[in-house]
Design a protein around this motif. Structure first.
Motif, PDB file in Angstrom:
ATOM      1  N   ASP B   5       0.846  -1.195   0.000  1.00 17.54           N
ATOM      2  CA  ASP B   5       0.000   0.000   0.000  1.00 17.54           C
ATOM      3  C   ASP B   5       0.882   1.246   0.000  1.00 17.54           C
ATOM      4  OD1 ASP B   5      -2.504  -1.288   0.210  1.00 17.54           O
ATOM      5  OD2 ASP B   5      -2.359  -1.390   2.389  1.00 17.54           O
ATOM      6  N   ILE B   6       0.282   2.316  -0.473  1.00 17.10           N
ATOM      7  CA  ILE B   6       0.946   3.625  -0.401  1.00 17.10           C
ATOM      8  C   ILE B   6       0.113   4.528   0.494  1.00 17.10           C
ATOM      9  CG2 ILE B   6       1.595   5.690  -1.696  1.00 17.10           C
ATOM     10  CD1 ILE B   6       1.993   3.880  -4.165  1.00 17.10           C
ATOM     11  N   CYS B   7       0.745   5.098   1.489  1.00 15.76           N
ATOM     12  CA  CYS B   7       0.094   6.118   2.306  1.00 15.76           C
ATOM     13  C   CYS B   7       0.600   7.466   1.813  1.00 15.76           C
ATOM     14  CB  CYS B   7       0.445   5.896   3.781  1.00 15.76           C
ATOM     15  SG  CYS B   7      -0.285   7.122   4.862  1.00 15.76           S
ATOM     16  N   LEU B   8      -0.302   8.284   1.269  1.00 19.12           N
ATOM     17  CA  LEU B   8       0.121   9.486   0.532  1.00 19.12           C
ATOM     18  C   LEU B   8       0.659  10.601   1.423  1.00 19.12           C
ATOM     19  CD1 LEU B   8      -2.775   9.662  -2.093  1.00 19.12           C
ATOM     20  CD2 LEU B   8      -0.415   8.961  -2.529  1.00 19.12           C
ATOM     21  N   LEU B 139       4.291  -1.003   3.446  1.00 20.61           N
ATOM     22  CA  LEU B 139       3.618   0.290   3.335  1.00 20.61           C
ATOM     23  C   LEU B 139       4.660   1.330   2.939  1.00 20.61           C
ATOM     24  CD1 LEU B 139       0.926   1.902   3.771  1.00 20.61           C
ATOM     25  CD2 LEU B 139       1.885   2.552   5.997  1.00 20.61           C
ATOM     26  N   ILE B 140       4.408   1.986   1.824  1.00 23.00           N
ATOM     27  CA  ILE B 140       5.283   3.093   1.426  1.00 23.00           C
ATOM     28  C   ILE B 140       4.658   4.368   1.971  1.00 23.00           C
ATOM     29  CG2 ILE B 140       6.405   4.275  -0.491  1.00 23.00           C
ATOM     30  CD1 ILE B 140       5.936   1.774  -2.178  1.00 23.00           C
ATOM     31  N   LEU B 141       5.387   5.035   2.838  1.00 16.95           N
ATOM     32  CA  LEU B 141       4.856   6.225   3.502  1.00 16.95           C
ATOM     33  C   LEU B 141       5.495   7.481   2.909  1.00 16.95           C
ATOM     34  CD1 LEU B 141       3.346   7.831   5.664  1.00 16.95           C
ATOM     35  CD2 LEU B 141       5.167   7.236   7.277  1.00 16.95           C
ATOM     36  N   CYS B 142       4.696   8.230   2.179  1.00 15.63           N
ATOM     37  CA  CYS B 142       5.170   9.487   1.586  1.00 15.63           C
ATOM     38  C   CYS B 142       5.150  10.581   2.654  1.00 15.63           C
ATOM     39  CB  CYS B 142       4.268   9.886   0.427  1.00 15.63           C
ATOM     40  SG  CYS B 142       4.251   8.682  -0.907  1.00 15.63           S
ATOM     41  N   ALA B 143       6.235  11.304   2.766  1.00 15.73           N
ATOM     42  CA  ALA B 143       6.320  12.342   3.803  1.00 15.73           C
ATOM     43  C   ALA B 143       5.458  13.553   3.463  1.00 15.73           C
ATOM     44  CB  ALA B 143       7.775  12.761   4.008  1.00 15.73           C
ATOM     45  N   GLY B 144       5.245  13.800   2.159  1.00 18.78           N
ATOM     46  CA  GLY B 144       4.389  14.921   1.759  1.00 18.78           C
ATOM     47  C   GLY B 144       4.969  16.265   2.161  1.00 18.78           C
ATOM     48  N   TRP B 145       4.094  17.270   2.202  1.00 21.74           N
ATOM     49  CA  TRP B 145       4.522  18.613   2.588  1.00 21.74           C
ATOM     50  C   TRP B 145       3.515  19.182   3.583  1.00 21.74           C
ATOM     51  CZ3 TRP B 145       8.810  21.402   2.519  1.00 21.74           C
ATOM     52  CH2 TRP B 145       8.728  22.764   2.843  1.00 21.74           C
ATOM     53  N   LYS B 146       3.912  19.206   4.846  1.00 21.41           N
ATOM     54  CA  LYS B 146       3.038  19.749   5.892  1.00 21.41           C
ATOM     55  C   LYS B 146       1.652  19.103   5.866  1.00 21.41           C
ATOM     56  CE  LYS B 146       5.619  24.016   6.247  1.00 21.41           C
ATOM     57  NZ  LYS B 146       5.619  25.480   6.277  1.00 21.41           N
ATOM     58  N   GLY B 147       1.661  17.811   5.716  1.00 23.63           N
ATOM     59  CA  GLY B 147       0.405  17.067   5.756  1.00 23.63           C
ATOM     60  C   GLY B 147      -0.225  16.826   4.402  1.00 23.63           C
TER      61      GLY B 147
END
Lengths: 237, 237
Positions: B5-8, B139-147
């Motif tokens: 899974d990918i957690c965006l 699980l691939i966890l994308c750090a994103g940008w400030k949520g």
């Protein structure tokens, strides 16, 4: 230039400014498709509520009630979450209290927006033209599935952005991503959606006919808009 | 079949089960690219911390400190968030305390996973082969940008899924979406990323050289893995 953003799930809504925005709530399979269908077929009002308890309380007050959980009709309520259930003659002029797994929660969380309207493929062009005509920034809020992103809401949001991309500023990467996904999917929406988790869930429940209906474009011109605690058909200027 | 899974964004992490999974934390621009580069160039350990205060406390204990906020070096710390800063001879064998806007927070939130490893384009194939060799869900966890979701982390996650799609079960629509976006972008990654909000932010800070470096594939074979409170180079069996 006006801005347009896509919020991929209500879990991310706190990251977006709602004040002075029009929020378009999207739950393609099937809440916002049902709402559009219902008002197009003469239902007067829909009261969206987040919980089964609230829906039961309104039922006790004499409203027709509609409740869906996990894609099935919840026990003890009159209507399910199929658009075909909202085409019945005896519903004309009536008020329906409605709760669904994802869609109604998205609506109740959006109340601080300047306007909350309901989008679906069934009224896509009407929604696009309305957004174009207004001076406000836009947030398309995908209802998702229990907090997670879903494909069909993302595709619809991407489709709206595709129509408006030359007139609105796009700053958010979620918006770019949804637009890209729509670009890949648009020539065969049914096939593109076949791998979606919720489409698979509905197929297991023999709801292929609902899916095909919910991706039809521009069946209706009506735009449901939240006024007070109820959705009504927007009266156009 | 193992699941992937990918957690965006870390804001959605509570929706995913972490127990018995390997979590791959991804912050392409630039935290996880820096971590990969640092360990590849001989840094012994990196202690990721969520706050500037924690980083300052470790600095006071004698650790080399690295701190980034809003894409810039935070005042009073030694290293910024450019991969080129981690290639220095004098860092060999040292331990670095590091805090970044998004990446280190994603790591500290993943501690209940069976393993936390660090992914970047710089070590993509090493990560893919490792995941393939293990019995665990991913699980691939994308750090994103400030949520919020960001494009470059989503693209990397989609690239990993592209490699593993025939061996892993994909159930989540976010994963399908990221894979679709990668499919559109893969032939010209730099151009596809040009519209990303964070790429624009870094360009304003004259960091084009960092961006070009961070999308190079397979510069390194090292996989940073969280052991206790520190990232170290994985020792392969």
């Amino acid at each position: 230039m006006k801005k347009i953003d896509i919020c991929l799930t209500p879990e991310l809504l706190h990251l977006y400014e709602l004040t002075d925005r029009i929020v378009v709530v999207v739950d393609i399979l099937r809440a916002t498709s049902c709402m559009t269908t219902a008002l197009a077929h003469g239902v007067e009002k829909i009261i969206p509520v987040a919980t089964l308890e609230e829906c039961r309380a309104l039922q006790a007050q004499g409203y027709i009630s509609a409740a869906e959980r996990d894609a099935k009709k919840a026990d003890g309520f009159e209507l399910d979450n199929s658009p075909f259930s909202y085409m019945q003659e005896h519903l004309k002029g009536k008020t329906i209290a409605m709760t669904t797994t994802n869609g109604t929660l998205a609506i109740t969380r959006s109340r601080e927006a300047i306007q909350v309207i309901i989008g679906s493929f069934l009224n896509k062009t009407a929604v696009v033209e309305y957004l174009r005509s207004q001076p406000h920034d836009v947030l398309i809020l995908c209802a998702g599935w229990k907090g997670r992103v879903n494909l069909e809401d993302t595709l619809f949001a991407g489709a709206v952005v595709d129509e408006l991309k030359d007139e609105f500023l796009i700053e958010d990467d979620a918006t770019l991503g949804a637009h890209t996904i729509y670009g890949c999917a648009k020539y065969n929406m049914l096939k593109s959606m076949a791998s979606s988790s919720h489409v698979k869930r509905l197929h297991r429940l023999n709801l292929a006919r609902d899916i095909e209906f919910c991706i039809r474009e521009d069946e209706y011109q009506v735009i449901p808009i939240l006024q007070g605690n109820a959705l009504v058909a927007m009266v156009k200027a």
